[in-house]
Enzyme design. Structure first.
Site: not given
Length: 234
Positions: A52, A88-89, A86, A167, A128, A197
């Site tokens: 993203r 940022t999504a 998520c 991650k 993020t 995040c």
């Protein structure tokens, strides 16, 4: 306590560890005494969704079609409510058709709700680069009169790198570097730190810092989903 029969659809895989942690929190928070009192959940861990932040920075494939298809799939499979693990999504999700968003438990709104309850005077926002640069949290917070403190650009870059470390499965390293960032933020003002995040709550757990000084977007989303799944039907 019996749930109200609703099915929750979880769009995850961004990343997989965050999705797994969300499912753990959901099971832990459910007011259930036996299997049958837990909610029905459909997890779609679509880890091939393009990055993203990379797209928001002008690099890589647009994740929006993947996100939209994922939410449509979950609703088509019988989900009454949906959520996306998520942050940022939600830059993309906020632009989706209203008929999709009507079913959404929104991670940003749920996190801000928890921030307002726990620290009315504000909190440090860590996320993020995609989330920070989009102003996603700031826009939602402004609508309800809440204020976030924002780290310097240098610290924002380090925080983003920490999400990539988590991650990659390096929780101890991520926790150590996140603590170094938080120490610098607390030299300016000691306010709770928001893991905006879904990898950052995992990092926070590895900092050795008191749990009450961290606000987890994953935890807030789980609270919101449990509230909606168990509230009395009209």
């Amino acid at each position: 306590m019996n749930n109200n029969g609703l099915t929750l659809g979880v769009l995850g895989g961004m990343g997989p560890a965050a999705s797994a942690e969300f499912m753990r929190l959901l099971a832990e928070k459910a007011p259930a005494g036996k299997d049958q009192e837990h909610p029905r959940v459909i997890l779609y861990s679509n880890s091939i969704t393009p990055n993203r932040t990379a797209f928001l920075e002008g690099r890589g494939e647009d994740p929006a079609p993947y996100l939209l298809d994922g939410l449509k799939s979950l609703l088509g499979w019988g989900a009454d409510l949906v959520c996306v693990t998520c942050n940022t999504a939600h830059v993309f999700v906020d632009k989706f058709p209203q008929e999709i968003r009507d079913h959404l438990v929104h991670i940003v709104d749920e996190t801000i709700l928890q921030c307002r309850q726990r620290s009315p005077k504000g909190a440090w926002l860590t996320a993020t680069l995609g989330t920070m640069n989009s102003g996603l949290y700031q826009k939602h917070a402004e609508s309800c009169g809440y204020t976030f403190r924002v780290p310097t650009p240098e610290l924002q870059k380090e925080i983003h790198d920490i999400t990539d470390i988590i991650k990659a499965g390096k929780a101890e390293e991520g926790g150590r570097r996140y603590r170094a960032v938080i120490d610098q933020l607390w030299e300016i003002e000691k306010l709770p730190v928001v893991g905006a995040c879904t990898e950052l709550p995992i990092a926070y757990e590895n900092t050795g810092l008191p749990a009450e000084w961290g606000i987890s977007s994953l935890d807030a989303l789980a609270d919101g989903c449990i509230r909606e799944l168990y509230k009395p039907l009209k």
